[in-house]
Write an enzyme that holds these catalytic residues in place. Sequence first.
Site, PDB file in Angstrom:
ATOM      1  N   ARG A 162       0.865  -1.177   0.000  1.00  0.00           N
ATOM      2  CA  ARG A 162       0.000   0.000   0.000  1.00  0.00           C
ATOM      3  C   ARG A 162       0.900   1.224   0.000  1.00  0.00           C
ATOM      4  O   ARG A 162       2.027   1.189   0.503  1.00  0.00           O
ATOM      5  CB  ARG A 162      -0.908   0.010   1.227  1.00  0.00           C
ATOM      6  CG  ARG A 162      -1.841  -1.192   1.337  1.00  0.00           C
ATOM      7  CD  ARG A 162      -2.664  -1.115   2.613  1.00  0.00           C
ATOM      8  NE  ARG A 162      -3.602  -2.240   2.719  1.00  0.00           N
ATOM      9  CZ  ARG A 162      -3.331  -3.389   3.330  1.00  0.00           C
ATOM     10  NH1 ARG A 162      -2.140  -3.568   3.900  1.00  0.00           N
ATOM     11  NH2 ARG A 162      -4.231  -4.358   3.386  1.00  0.00           N
ATOM     12  N   LYS A 185      -2.738  -3.040   7.793  1.00  0.00           N
ATOM     13  CA  LYS A 185      -3.996  -2.676   8.445  1.00  0.00           C
ATOM     14  C   LYS A 185      -4.242  -3.550   9.668  1.00  0.00           C
ATOM     15  O   LYS A 185      -3.968  -4.752   9.654  1.00  0.00           O
ATOM     16  CB  LYS A 185      -5.161  -2.836   7.457  1.00  0.00           C
ATOM     17  CG  LYS A 185      -5.213  -1.750   6.387  1.00  0.00           C
ATOM     18  CD  LYS A 185      -6.469  -1.892   5.555  1.00  0.00           C
ATOM     19  CE  LYS A 185      -6.606  -0.757   4.549  1.00  0.00           C
ATOM     20  NZ  LYS A 185      -7.838  -0.882   3.744  1.00  0.00           N
ATOM     21  N   HIS A 253      -2.659   2.785  -5.951  1.00  0.00           N
ATOM     22  CA  HIS A 253      -3.224   1.530  -5.442  1.00  0.00           C
ATOM     23  C   HIS A 253      -3.447   0.519  -6.558  1.00  0.00           C
ATOM     24  O   HIS A 253      -3.449  -0.698  -6.312  1.00  0.00           O
ATOM     25  CB  HIS A 253      -4.545   1.796  -4.718  1.00  0.00           C
ATOM     26  CG  HIS A 253      -4.932   0.701  -3.775  1.00  0.00           C
ATOM     27  ND1 HIS A 253      -4.226   0.428  -2.615  1.00  0.00           N
ATOM     28  CD2 HIS A 253      -5.933  -0.221  -3.816  1.00  0.00           C
ATOM     29  CE1 HIS A 253      -4.789  -0.588  -1.980  1.00  0.00           C
ATOM     30  NE2 HIS A 253      -5.820  -1.004  -2.692  1.00  0.00           N
ATOM     31  N   ARG A 256      -0.779  -2.047  -6.735  1.00  0.00           N
ATOM     32  CA  ARG A 256      -0.948  -3.188  -5.826  1.00  0.00           C
ATOM     33  C   ARG A 256      -1.904  -4.213  -6.440  1.00  0.00           C
ATOM     34  O   ARG A 256      -1.654  -5.422  -6.364  1.00  0.00           O
ATOM     35  CB  ARG A 256      -1.473  -2.666  -4.493  1.00  0.00           C
ATOM     36  CG  ARG A 256      -1.816  -3.718  -3.452  1.00  0.00           C
ATOM     37  CD  ARG A 256      -2.148  -2.996  -2.132  1.00  0.00           C
ATOM     38  NE  ARG A 256      -2.958  -3.790  -1.229  1.00  0.00           N
ATOM     39  CZ  ARG A 256      -2.480  -4.650  -0.328  1.00  0.00           C
ATOM     40  NH1 ARG A 256      -1.169  -4.850  -0.250  1.00  0.00           N
ATOM     41  NH2 ARG A 256      -3.283  -5.309   0.481  1.00  0.00           N
ATOM     42  N   HIS A 279      -4.198  -9.639   3.452  1.00  0.00           N
ATOM     43  CA  HIS A 279      -5.653  -9.692   3.586  1.00  0.00           C
ATOM     44  C   HIS A 279      -6.034 -10.600   4.751  1.00  0.00           C
ATOM     45  O   HIS A 279      -5.524 -11.717   4.864  1.00  0.00           O
ATOM     46  CB  HIS A 279      -6.297 -10.229   2.304  1.00  0.00           C
ATOM     47  CG  HIS A 279      -6.250  -9.268   1.166  1.00  0.00           C
ATOM     48  ND1 HIS A 279      -6.409  -9.653  -0.153  1.00  0.00           N
ATOM     49  CD2 HIS A 279      -6.077  -7.918   1.135  1.00  0.00           C
ATOM     50  CE1 HIS A 279      -6.326  -8.594  -0.939  1.00  0.00           C
ATOM     51  NE2 HIS A 279      -6.123  -7.533  -0.178  1.00  0.00           N
ATOM     52  N   TYR A 288      -9.538 -11.206  -7.160  1.00  0.00           N
ATOM     53  CA  TYR A 288      -8.571 -11.182  -8.248  1.00  0.00           C
ATOM     54  C   TYR A 288      -8.754 -12.355  -9.205  1.00  0.00           C
ATOM     55  O   TYR A 288      -8.332 -12.281 -10.351  1.00  0.00           O
ATOM     56  CB  TYR A 288      -7.141 -11.160  -7.683  1.00  0.00           C
ATOM     57  CG  TYR A 288      -6.834  -9.878  -6.967  1.00  0.00           C
ATOM     58  CD1 TYR A 288      -6.660  -8.687  -7.671  1.00  0.00           C
ATOM     59  CD2 TYR A 288      -6.754  -9.827  -5.583  1.00  0.00           C
ATOM     60  CE1 TYR A 288      -6.403  -7.496  -7.018  1.00  0.00           C
ATOM     61  CE2 TYR A 288      -6.491  -8.649  -4.916  1.00  0.00           C
ATOM     62  CZ  TYR A 288      -6.327  -7.482  -5.644  1.00  0.00           C
ATOM     63  OH  TYR A 288      -6.083  -6.306  -4.992  1.00  0.00           O
TER      64      TYR A 288
END
Length: 309
Positions: A162, A185, A253, A256, A279, A288
Site C-alpha cells: 500500500r 492494516k 493503489h 498493488r 488480507h 482477483y
Amino acid sequence: MSLTLSPAARDFLDGWLAHQKSIADASDNTLTAYQSDLVHFFLFLTDHHGAPVSLAGLKAVKTRDMRAWLARMRADGKSARSVARSLSAVKSFYRWLSERQDFDATHVLTARAPKFQRKLPRPLSEDAAKAVLDHVEFQSSEPWMQARDTAVITLLYGCGLRISEALNLTGAYRDLPDVLTIRGKGGKERQVPVLPAAKDAVAEYARLCPHDLTNDAPLFRGKRGGQLNTRLVSGLMEKLRNQLGLPDTVTPHALRHSFATHLLAAGGDLRAIQELLGHANLSTTQVYTAVDTAHLMDAYERAHPRQKQ
C-alpha cells in the site's frame, strides 16, 4: 440538525474512536469516515425518537429502529455500498460498547446490509505496468528525485505494498533485506519478498538522496527533506497516465492490484497471494480470480477464430 449527545454517550464515541486508532491502527481517513457514519446514526436516532442520544437510548435500539435507519439512508440516495459501510461502523461500535456495558446488542448486530455488486479491482496490463516503470524516472528534473520516484513505484508494483506502507518505511531500510516485514492494516504483520529490482532501485535512491537517511527518519523524502506525501505520488501517477494514455483508474493503489493480478495469472497460489497482500480474509483476495477470468474472456472474445466470423 445539530447533534446533542449526553456526556456519557459522547465519551463512549470518543473512546471507540481512540480504540480504533490505537488497537485497530485505523488511518485518519478511516477514523473520519467512522465518525461521520456514527454521527449520521446518532442524528437519525435523535430525530426518530425526538430526544438527544443517551447511553440508555443506545442500549434500547431495536430491530425496527435499525430498519428505519437503513431505509432512511436509501431514501436519501445513499448507495448500497455506502449503506453497508455505515452499518459496519455502527456494528463495530456496538460490539465495543456492549462488551464494556454488558448489554445485548443483538438487534443491531443482526441488522442486514443491502446486497451490492462488489467492484472488481482495475489493474494495469503487464505492458502498461512496464511502460509506467520505464517512464517514471523522467517525471522529475533532479537525479535523486528521479531515483526516488522509481524506487517508490517499483516497491508498489514489485512488492504489492500500500502507498502508506511504502512511505512509512524508515531510513533503516535504505538497504532492503531479502524479505520485508510490513505492518499493515489492523497491525497485522506480513512477510514480503523483495525483488532484486526493488533492492537496486532503493539503493540507488539512497545513494543519491541529499538528505540524511537516519534509521528512525522517513526513507522517502520530499524536495525539502520532509516525508514524501501521498498526494505527490498520486500526482506522479496522474502525469504518467496522461503521458501514456492510460485510464483514470491507474493510481498508486492500482499497482498493488496489478501485483496481485499478474502473480495470479502467472500461476501464483491464492493463499500465498493473500499472505503477501496482508488480507485478513481469503474472500478479499478471491476478487482477483474474477479479474483474471475477465481478462481471459476478453482475450478469448478478441482472438478466438469463431469470434471473427
